[in-house]
Design a protein around this motif. Sequence first.
Motif, PDB file in Angstrom:
ATOM      1  N   ALA A 182      55.859  70.882   1.331  1.00 17.77           N
ATOM      2  CA  ALA A 182      55.652  69.485   1.703  1.00 17.77           C
ATOM      3  C   ALA A 182      56.134  69.126   3.097  1.00 17.77           C
ATOM      4  O   ALA A 182      55.449  68.413   3.825  1.00 17.77           O
ATOM      5  N   LEU A 183      57.320  69.596   3.485  1.00 13.20           N
ATOM      6  CA  LEU A 183      57.968  69.082   4.679  1.00 13.20           C
ATOM      7  C   LEU A 183      58.550  70.214   5.509  1.00 13.20           C
ATOM      8  O   LEU A 183      58.654  71.352   5.042  1.00 13.20           O
ATOM      9  N   PRO A 219      51.695  65.248   7.032  1.00 14.21           N
ATOM     10  CA  PRO A 219      53.153  65.270   7.149  1.00 14.21           C
ATOM     11  C   PRO A 219      53.673  65.431   8.573  1.00 14.21           C
ATOM     12  O   PRO A 219      54.809  65.033   8.859  1.00 14.21           O
ATOM     13  N   SER A 220      52.883  66.014   9.452  1.00 11.14           N
ATOM     14  CA  SER A 220      53.347  66.213  10.831  1.00 11.14           C
ATOM     15  C   SER A 220      53.355  64.917  11.638  1.00 11.14           C
ATOM     16  O   SER A 220      53.983  64.845  12.696  1.00 11.14           O
ATOM     17  N   ASP A 221      52.685  63.883  11.144  1.00 12.57           N
ATOM     18  CA  ASP A 221      52.590  62.606  11.858  1.00 12.57           C
ATOM     19  C   ASP A 221      53.776  61.714  11.469  1.00 12.57           C
ATOM     20  O   ASP A 221      53.628  60.694  10.810  1.00 12.57           O
ATOM     21  N   LYS A 222      54.970  62.089  11.913  1.00 14.66           N
ATOM     22  CA  LYS A 222      56.179  61.392  11.484  1.00 14.66           C
ATOM     23  C   LYS A 222      56.541  60.278  12.453  1.00 14.66           C
ATOM     24  O   LYS A 222      56.201  60.317  13.642  1.00 14.66           O
ATOM     25  N   GLU A 223      57.234  59.257  11.919  1.00 10.46           N
ATOM     26  CA  GLU A 223      57.770  58.171  12.739  1.00 10.46           C
ATOM     27  C   GLU A 223      59.196  57.884  12.298  1.00 10.46           C
ATOM     28  O   GLU A 223      59.509  57.898  11.108  1.00 10.46           O
ATOM     29  N   GLU A 224      60.069  57.634  13.260  1.00 12.88           N
ATOM     30  CA  GLU A 224      61.459  57.335  12.945  1.00 12.88           C
ATOM     31  C   GLU A 224      61.573  55.887  12.492  1.00 12.88           C
ATOM     32  O   GLU A 224      61.045  54.976  13.143  1.00 12.88           O
TER      33      GLU A 224
END
Length: 526
Positions: A182-183, A219-224
């Motif tokens: 998943a991550l 999953p690679s399109d992450k935002e803080e």
Amino acid sequence: MMGKKWAGYAAAFSICMSLLAPAGYGRAADQSVKVTLPKFTVELNGHKVDNEYREYPLLVYRDITYVPMTWYDSRLLGLEAGWSPDDGLNIVQSRVTSSYVPYESRHRNAAAYTAEVPASAVTVNGKTIDNTKEEYPLLSFRDVTYLPLTWRLAHDEFGWDYQWDAVNGLRIASRNPQVHSALPAYAGKNDAAVFRGYYYFVETTGMTNHVYRAPVQQPSDKEEIYAYDFYDSDRAPGAVTFQIRDNALWFTYHLGGGVAGSDYFVKIGDDGKAELKHRGYLNFRETPYGSLIVLQGASAFEGGNLYLSPPGQDGTNRKRVGDPNLMYAVTYDGAWSLGPDSNASYIGVDGDDVYVLASRSETDANHIYKVNLKTNKTEKITDSGVRYFRVIDNKLYYVKNGDNALYSSALDGTGEMKLSDHAVSWFDSIDGNVFYTTRKDKDQYELYQADPNGEDPRVWYEPVADVQTVNGQLVCRLGDQGDYGAVLLDSSGRLLLKVTDSFSRLLPSDTGVLLESQDSSVEFIR
């Protein structure tokens, strides 16, 4: 790498048949055939197979691709294989799954090899196959049975999606639930969650924890969404815990020392924004009148540690509720201590009423009390001491101190009924069915369904390490000693899925099953 079971069953054919055959009986000899490695790409459930350095590569015979029936490859495709003296090899479609195991080897495979055509009896989904007469027979290579991916077997018999073209090669997709990585690897070193279509996870850089969210589909399109420094904390830097509370996602962390420090409670909104809501040693539940807060520091032993914070407040603007002489979530078992860690085990909410495990004195300890938030009237509900309880479907369920058995009653304490035949370590209810575990040995438990009208049936035949309810199903961790690492059961205790992977803990999720595996990676079953 052989996995938990044999890599295949071909070697067993010859051994078992020779031992079972009576004197004078001649078994047909296995036939040798030439096979090659695929010169095209092959994907199994989205996993590209590296045949060049695979211990058990896919093979091609008469222009048909063959897949090895190793322990993990077969279960990746939803198949189980077994051997019996009467029936020989039996391959069945089953409720199983596995993460993809590459079976990596240091030795490069040749372009062509010799395989065997086993003459032993073979049954596929209950249908007998005369392997010596098949145009595309099952093969044996490196002591592993190989299954032909013909249209008849892959599509018609197993119902798999079967696609081929010269550009993308062969793609096989089975219908069983899949275990997805998943991550990123670092996510498993902390905590993670799935909520409303997003992954939530943490990355530690230097002395800062960064909390991210990313779409499950990307999953690679992450935002803080949040960050904090932990340089003044005496706790582990990865001490972030996600929780789904009252249909909302929260996470907690600790800063400072054990006495002077604080726990921080952050709520994540539907838009992904994270907001600090509570700070201190406390726990809470949402009610129609605001947040019910139980202070859990040293002041809890002084009593009167139950508060209500109005809706929209940050928790500092609060008023005391309930009987001020009661110690809420403080229990006595030869010594005073704070109650169970799980907020679900000592706080329950039902409209205007809240139910709290509380104590007044050593001789009047560990009882369930009801506090009406409209009138502030406080009533004792149970006369017996209780270890923990839950409010489920307008009833109380609780484990008594005296016999450790499970009981239920109406919300006013009337109509008490003993539910369990055994001492209870854990319990929960799904669709009106009550399940519980009882300790069998150290770190091993037996899972039962409560039946007040008869003997409690054993739900799963193997000991379990722990059980949790997730999205209307039971997730049972079996440990790493058995054939499977986990099983999923439905609300009636029937098998939904057996999972080969062992995992260390279950992570919060509002859909599917999110797991932390033994190597700290995060896996998602859906």
